[in-house]
Scaffold this active site. Structure first.
Site, PDB file in Angstrom:
ATOM      1  N   ASP A  64      21.306  14.883  16.065  1.00  0.00           N
ATOM      2  CA  ASP A  64      20.410  14.888  14.909  1.00  0.00           C
ATOM      3  C   ASP A  64      20.839  13.844  13.889  1.00  0.00           C
ATOM      4  O   ASP A  64      20.013  13.147  13.302  1.00  0.00           O
ATOM      5  CB  ASP A  64      20.403  16.271  14.237  1.00  0.00           C
ATOM      6  N   TYR A  73      19.948  10.367  15.044  1.00  0.00           N
ATOM      7  CA  TYR A  73      18.494  10.217  14.972  1.00  0.00           C
ATOM      8  C   TYR A  73      18.080   9.926  13.529  1.00  0.00           C
ATOM      9  O   TYR A  73      17.335   8.986  13.258  1.00  0.00           O
ATOM     10  CB  TYR A  73      17.829  11.504  15.474  1.00  0.00           C
ATOM     11  N   ASP A  74      18.611  10.722  12.592  1.00  0.00           N
ATOM     12  CA  ASP A  74      18.262  10.532  11.181  1.00  0.00           C
ATOM     13  C   ASP A  74      18.706   9.169  10.679  1.00  0.00           C
ATOM     14  O   ASP A  74      18.000   8.497   9.940  1.00  0.00           O
ATOM     15  CB  ASP A  74      18.912  11.624  10.314  1.00  0.00           C
ATOM     16  N   SER A  84     -18.130   3.338   4.405  1.00  0.00           N
ATOM     17  CA  SER A  84     -17.354   2.486   3.516  1.00  0.00           C
ATOM     18  C   SER A  84     -18.325   1.807   2.550  1.00  0.00           C
ATOM     19  O   SER A  84     -19.511   2.127   2.541  1.00  0.00           O
ATOM     20  CB  SER A  84     -16.484   1.507   4.282  1.00  0.00           C
ATOM     21  N   LEU A  85     -17.827   0.888   1.771  1.00  0.00           N
ATOM     22  CA  LEU A  85     -18.653   0.320   0.704  1.00  0.00           C
ATOM     23  C   LEU A  85     -18.767  -1.188   0.844  1.00  0.00           C
ATOM     24  O   LEU A  85     -17.819  -1.860   1.250  1.00  0.00           O
ATOM     25  CB  LEU A  85     -18.015   0.626  -0.660  1.00  0.00           C
ATOM     26  N   GLU A 100     -17.732   4.124 -11.716  1.00  0.00           N
ATOM     27  CA  GLU A 100     -16.488   4.898 -11.748  1.00  0.00           C
ATOM     28  C   GLU A 100     -15.386   4.104 -11.066  1.00  0.00           C
ATOM     29  O   GLU A 100     -15.687   3.218 -10.250  1.00  0.00           O
ATOM     30  CB  GLU A 100     -16.698   6.230 -11.006  1.00  0.00           C
ATOM     31  N   LYS A 129     -12.677   2.761  -8.525  1.00  0.00           N
ATOM     32  CA  LYS A 129     -12.468   2.858  -7.074  1.00  0.00           C
ATOM     33  C   LYS A 129     -10.992   3.178  -6.875  1.00  0.00           C
ATOM     34  O   LYS A 129     -10.129   2.338  -7.121  1.00  0.00           O
ATOM     35  CB  LYS A 129     -12.842   1.548  -6.390  1.00  0.00           C
ATOM     36  N   ASP A 185      -7.492   3.829  -5.190  1.00  0.00           N
ATOM     37  CA  ASP A 185      -6.823   3.235  -4.036  1.00  0.00           C
ATOM     38  C   ASP A 185      -5.993   4.303  -3.325  1.00  0.00           C
ATOM     39  O   ASP A 185      -4.790   4.400  -3.493  1.00  0.00           O
ATOM     40  CB  ASP A 185      -5.933   2.084  -4.523  1.00  0.00           C
ATOM     41  N   ARG A 208     -10.927  10.162   7.271  1.00  0.00           N
ATOM     42  CA  ARG A 208     -12.091   9.359   7.615  1.00  0.00           C
ATOM     43  C   ARG A 208     -12.078   8.907   9.077  1.00  0.00           C
ATOM     44  O   ARG A 208     -13.106   8.890   9.732  1.00  0.00           O
ATOM     45  CB  ARG A 208     -12.121   8.128   6.713  1.00  0.00           C
ATOM     46  N   GLU A 215     -11.073  11.217  -2.783  1.00  0.00           N
ATOM     47  CA  GLU A 215      -9.912  10.383  -2.480  1.00  0.00           C
ATOM     48  C   GLU A 215      -8.609  11.139  -2.735  1.00  0.00           C
ATOM     49  O   GLU A 215      -8.421  11.705  -3.815  1.00  0.00           O
ATOM     50  CB  GLU A 215      -9.966   9.142  -3.376  1.00  0.00           C
ATOM     51  N   TYR A 229     -15.774  12.709  -5.362  1.00  0.00           N
ATOM     52  CA  TYR A 229     -16.797  11.785  -5.849  1.00  0.00           C
ATOM     53  C   TYR A 229     -18.052  11.728  -4.985  1.00  0.00           C
ATOM     54  O   TYR A 229     -18.974  10.983  -5.266  1.00  0.00           O
ATOM     55  CB  TYR A 229     -16.223  10.374  -6.030  1.00  0.00           C
ATOM     56  N   LYS A 240     -14.887  -5.329  -6.977  1.00  0.00           N
ATOM     57  CA  LYS A 240     -13.419  -5.386  -6.918  1.00  0.00           C
ATOM     58  C   LYS A 240     -12.843  -6.145  -8.105  1.00  0.00           C
ATOM     59  O   LYS A 240     -13.486  -7.033  -8.653  1.00  0.00           O
ATOM     60  CB  LYS A 240     -12.988  -6.089  -5.614  1.00  0.00           C
ATOM     61  N   CYS A 258      -2.219 -25.344  23.642  1.00  0.00           N
ATOM     62  CA  CYS A 258      -1.968 -23.956  23.304  1.00  0.00           C
ATOM     63  C   CYS A 258      -0.466 -23.686  23.324  1.00  0.00           C
ATOM     64  O   CYS A 258       0.197 -23.961  24.332  1.00  0.00           O
ATOM     65  CB  CYS A 258      -2.678 -23.051  24.302  1.00  0.00           C
ATOM     66  N   CYS A 311       0.326 -21.139  26.424  1.00  0.00           N
ATOM     67  CA  CYS A 311       0.182 -21.425  27.854  1.00  0.00           C
ATOM     68  C   CYS A 311       0.134 -22.917  28.150  1.00  0.00           C
ATOM     69  O   CYS A 311       0.084 -23.306  29.315  1.00  0.00           O
ATOM     70  CB  CYS A 311      -1.058 -20.736  28.418  1.00  0.00           C
ATOM     71  N   CYS A 328      -7.828 -22.388  22.659  1.00  0.00           N
ATOM     72  CA  CYS A 328      -7.157 -22.608  23.926  1.00  0.00           C
ATOM     73  C   CYS A 328      -8.201 -22.536  25.028  1.00  0.00           C
ATOM     74  O   CYS A 328      -9.044 -21.644  25.047  1.00  0.00           O
ATOM     75  CB  CYS A 328      -6.101 -21.517  24.121  1.00  0.00           C
ATOM     76  N   CYS A 341      -4.186 -17.693  29.979  1.00  0.00           N
ATOM     77  CA  CYS A 341      -3.336 -17.717  28.786  1.00  0.00           C
ATOM     78  C   CYS A 341      -2.857 -16.303  28.469  1.00  0.00           C
ATOM     79  O   CYS A 341      -3.672 -15.416  28.223  1.00  0.00           O
ATOM     80  CB  CYS A 341      -4.140 -18.284  27.609  1.00  0.00           C
TER      81      CYS A 341
HETATM   82  S1  IVH Z   1     -18.037   6.439  -2.563  1.00  0.00           S
HETATM   83  C1  IVH Z   1     -20.937   6.577   0.004  1.00  0.00           C
HETATM   84  N1  IVH Z   1     -16.488   6.371  -4.673  1.00  0.00           N
HETATM   85  O1  IVH Z   1     -13.448   3.405  -1.020  1.00  0.00           O
HETATM   86  C2  IVH Z   1     -19.688   5.920   0.195  1.00  0.00           C
HETATM   87  N2  IVH Z   1     -15.581   5.690  -2.588  1.00  0.00           N
HETATM   88  O2  IVH Z   1     -14.118   1.001   0.426  1.00  0.00           O
HETATM   89  C3  IVH Z   1     -18.584   6.845  -0.027  1.00  0.00           C
HETATM   90  N3  IVH Z   1     -13.228   5.074  -2.671  1.00  0.00           N
HETATM   91  O3  IVH Z   1     -14.003   4.969   2.039  1.00  0.00           O
HETATM   92  C4  IVH Z   1     -17.581   6.287  -0.890  1.00  0.00           C
HETATM   93  N4  IVH Z   1     -12.936   5.457  -4.814  1.00  0.00           N
HETATM   94  O4  IVH Z   1     -12.246   5.990   0.475  1.00  0.00           O
HETATM   95  C5  IVH Z   1     -16.591   6.125  -3.353  1.00  0.00           C
HETATM   96  N5  IVH Z   1     -15.201   6.419  -6.581  1.00  0.00           N
HETATM   97  C6  IVH Z   1     -15.316   6.178  -5.282  1.00  0.00           C
HETATM   98  C7  IVH Z   1     -14.228   5.732  -4.516  1.00  0.00           C
HETATM   99  C8  IVH Z   1     -14.407   5.481  -3.169  1.00  0.00           C
HETATM  100  C9  IVH Z   1     -12.362   5.071  -3.682  1.00  0.00           C
HETATM  101  C10 IVH Z   1     -12.896   4.660  -1.298  1.00  0.00           C
HETATM  102  C11 IVH Z   1     -13.390   5.560  -0.216  1.00  0.00           C
HETATM  103  C12 IVH Z   1     -14.203   4.676   0.709  1.00  0.00           C
HETATM  104  C13 IVH Z   1     -13.676   3.337   0.346  1.00  0.00           C
HETATM  105  C14 IVH Z   1     -14.669   2.246   0.678  1.00  0.00           C
END
Ligand code: IVH
Length: 749
Positions: free
Chosen positions: A45, A48-49, A94-95, A128, A130, A132, A151, A188, A237, A325, A430, A433, A448, A454
């Site tokens: 152990d 391993y650690d 996603s957005l 609102e 976003k 992270d 997700r 999130e 959200y 962003k 390349c 290769c 290539c 390759c």
């Molecule tokens: S709405 C309808 N709201 O950003 C789309 N997403 O780049 C659902 N995220 O997968 C997302 N803050 O994990 C929404 N205020 C916010 C958010 C948010 C972070 C993330 C979310 C999504 C990712 C897309």
């Protein structure tokens, strides 16, 4: 087995660090497998650690070496597939991203046009931060939390219910009355900066690169008591499946979520105009450093839920939301070397090896240099970038990172350039290769020409083949593929399906005897491979790794042809036309060049037609080609690339060998109960109560294909006032023609 510990991590360079990570990973994976699968531990152990801590330390110093499937992210587990899978009843999206104010204004304008709003019609948006972190879907039935899923790929996520239950911000039971019987709440999971610092300072077994990684690593623990000890938080959200609507606006819906007991972001604001949206974005950016948690932008959403429903979804993003962003983070450092990586399609990609530098909280030691023109100071149209400054080894360069994307080299400081620095010579062979690396006209990428000869291309193709959006074989990740490839056990996708016959029970050399493997893990892998012998056509097409043939194109082709032999026959029949098309393109390009030299206007069409006529393409081939390129989403560039792949003897043979092991499934009908599912629709004339964009989106949501022109394949023509030749042509072909009223009845389904 000796444990390859590193005494002084600070003294490592990138190369020795990578080597150490490789060795430690091998030992730890073998130890995990021995302990869990074979019940035969070979490390104490303590050893391993120690090995695990050492690996975590190196990963913290060289974050680019930390892989998503590192043993440091595992808490005693089988190699992969540690959590059970959950299919989301509604996809997690996603957005779309925007980086400039113009893009935000465009977004709003596009929505106004789609909905056919007048300038004076109000169109409020919520805005609102976003967050992270990582998104999570929580399913409540009769107000009780029954399931939590990550997700994943958007359709299928991991079951992390036990872990989610340990997060204080996530109610086990919803409060208040009128809670829908079924309610999926999305939001999130994140870690506050302060908690992240404290966690890293404590002895949590590893150091995380940033709060998001810490949140992800903490949520994806097999042992929920570990998750419970980590300070995770959650903002709600959005929502997925609901048994009954619970609001009519985004703002009110999120307020209801707060009423049910969720934490919601206090900065969420309703904006009436683009100016107000931008104003909020600026205010949030000012506050960014003091919020206490990481954010990377502002999300705007159409407030009116009825509008959201009309706007609908694209392949992976809703039309009604946008992530604006914050500008990328930047830093200067020295470019130590330029390495060339060879990708799946043979593309030679230059990678900047940098003196490690912190950019926005993450240590960066590699960045992309895109292609040889980029290094030389030119964009893809041959125009100057960075005022034409080229990039040389030894230069001081500016690095930037925006969100998740790979770090890039933005600029170079000529005042610090060494006098002996020489321009970078991009290789013309390349590096993997030795085959010639060629550039086609109009392509900024040198490739290539070795094809499957390759090794770099072969291995990238294999990695792509087993990736999540392709065959997604459990236990067969990129690392295992690499190892099996290096040892000559698999050279091409077909070999995966004969692995059991060659290295399974009863064979002289067996997978279970390989280092890191055992009885259980080997038979689990053979089982996982067998599971994927039945594969949807769309996934197979994507998995082939043909240039330009992405996930969406795979789905488009599959939806149209449904059947592999039918599709292949069509591609083969279209071949002469594909060759003619390329010849015509070449001729046209030559004509353009000549016209410039002779200072006259080019004769574009003439050259193309001449080339086509010269080749004397059979009508059957032309018809097949037309059929291919008339599919929504399939253009000539993709069609040509697919045609080339199938006409290449080596590639074709490899595909045939693969197909022999597979049972290819036709696509499931989406919205199969709709009256127009699977049909091809053409819109013509003016629609008065729905914009063309909305009509197209609605038809696609109901499972129809929308084509631009009437052909024998058209099932239905929707003709508004002023419909011209298309209506005449449809009538001649005996195609059903309906007016806008009838269309609205179908659309209302
Ligand atoms: S709405 C309808 N709201 O950003 C789309 N997403 O780049 C659902 N995220 O997968 C997302 N803050 O994990 C929404 N205020 C916010 C958010 C948010 C972070 C993330 C979310 C999504 C990712 C897309």
């Amino acid at each position: 087995m000796a444990v390859p510990l590193v005494n002084d991590v600070a003294a490592l360079d990138e190369v020795s660090a990578a080597e150490a990570v490789g060795q430690l990973t091998t030992v730890l994976s073998a130890a995990d497998a021995a302990y869990h699968n074979d019940d035969a531990p070979f490390l104490s152990d303590a050893d391993y650690d120690r090995a695990k801590r050492c690996l975590a330390e190196i990963e913290a110093a060289f974050p680019t070496l930390a892989t998503g499937d590192s043993p440091t992210l595992r808490v005693g587990a089988a190699p992969d597939g540690r959590f059970s899978k959950i299919e989301h009843s509604q996809r997690m999206l996603s957005l779309e991203n925007a980086f400039t104010e113009e893009e935000v204004a465009d977004f709003v304008q596009r929505i106004r046009a789609f909905l056919n709003l007048k300038p004076q019609d109000p169109l409020p948006f919520t805005a609102e931060p976003k967050i992270d972190g990582l998104s999570l879907s929580l399913r409540y039935e009769h107000g009780v939390l029954v399931q939590a899923a990550t997700r994943g790929d958007g359709s299928i996520g991991e079951n992390v219910t036990a872990n989610a239950r340990t997060i204080a911000d996530i109610p086990q039971k919803l409060q208040g009355s009128a809670v829908p019987d079924i309610l999926e709440v999305r939001g999130e999971v994140y870690m506050a900066q302060e908690d992240f610092e404290r966690l890293n300072a404590s002895d949590a077994g590893r150091t995380f690169a940033n709060p998001r990684n810490a949140a992800a690593g903490s949520l994806r623990q097999l042992d929920p008591t570990i998750t419970a000890a980590r300070p995770l938080r959650f903002f709600a959200y959005a929502w997925g499946e609901v048994s009954a609507p619970f609001a009519t606006t985004q703002m009110a819906a999120v307020a209801r979520l707060a009423g049910f007991g969720f934490a919601i972001n206090p900065l969420m604001t309703l904006c009436e105009s683009v100016d107000e949206m931008i104003g909020l974005w600026r205010r949030v950016e000012q506050m960014r450093a003091n919020l206490g948690y990481d954010i990377d932008g502002v999300v705007y959403k159409v407030d009116d839920l009825a509008y959201q429903a009309r706007l609908g979804l694209r392949a992976t993003t809703p039309r009604w939301a946008l992530a604006h962003k914050f500008p990328a983070e930047r830093a200067w450092t020295r470019l130590e070397a330029i390495d060339i990586q060879v990708g799946r399609t043979g593309a030679l990609s230059p990678v900047a090896r940098l003196h490690p530098v912190t950019v926005g909280g993450v240590v960066v030691s590699n960045a992309t240099l895109h292609n040889e023109d980029y290094i030389a100071g030119l964009d893809s149209h041959g125009r100057e970038i960075r005022d034409g400054k080229d990039i040389r080894v030894g230069d001081w360069v500016e690095i930037y990172r925006a969100g998740d994307v790979i770090p890039k080299v933005a600029d170079v400081d000529l005042s610090r350039r060494a006098p002996e620095a020489v321009p970078y010579m991009f290789p013309t062979t390349c590096p993997e290769c030795g085959s010639a690396a060629a550039r086609e006209e109009d392509d900024s990428i040198r490739r290539c020409t070795g094809g499957l000869v390759c090794p770099a291309q072969a291995i990238e193709k294999l990695r792509h083949f087993v990736s999540r959006a392709a065959f997604d074989i459990e236990g067969l990740g990129a690392r295992v593929v690499d190892e099996l490839y290096q040892d000559g056990w698999i050279a091409e996708p077909a070999d995966i399906f004969t692995l059991k016959d060659r290295y399974g029970p009863g064979q002289l050399t067996q997978l279970r005897n390989r280092e890191g493997w055992g009885d259980k893990s080997a038979s689990a892998l053979f089982g996982a491979i067998d599971d994927k012998r039945r594969i949807p056509l769309a996934k197979l097409l994507f998995a082939l790794g043909i240039r330009h043939l992405g996930e969406v194109a795979g789905r488009d082709l599959a939806r149209n042809f449904r059947d592999w032999p039918v599709l292949v026959a069509l591609i083969d029949r279209a071949r002469p036309a594909a060759i003619a098309y390329r010849a015509a393109e070449d001729a046209e390009r030559a004509e353009r060049t000549l016209a410039v030299q002779e200072a006259r206007k080019p004769r574009p069409k003439a050259a193309r037609d001449a080339a086509l006529a010269m080749l004397d393409t059979p009508a059957e081939a032309t018809a097949a080609w037309q059929e291919l390129v008339s599919i929504n989403g399939i253009g000539p560039v993709l069609a040509l690339s697919v045609s080339d792949a199938f006409a290449n003897d080596l590639e074709r043979a490899a595909i045939e060998r693969l197909i022999a092991h597979l049972d290819i499934l036709p696509p499931e009908d989406t919205a199969s109960d709709s009256a127009i599912s699977g049909k091809t629709i053409v819109f013509t004339g003016t629609l008065e109560r729905m914009t063309r964009a909305e009509a197209k989106a609605r038809a696609e949501a109901l499972g129809a294909h929308v084509a631009g022109s009437v052909s024998a394949k058209t099932d239905l023509l929707v003709a508004g006032p002023g419909a011209g030749s298309k209506a005449t042509r449809a009538a001649a072909l005996g195609i059903q023609v309906i007016d806008e009223d009838e269309w609205l009845k179908i659309a209302a389904q």
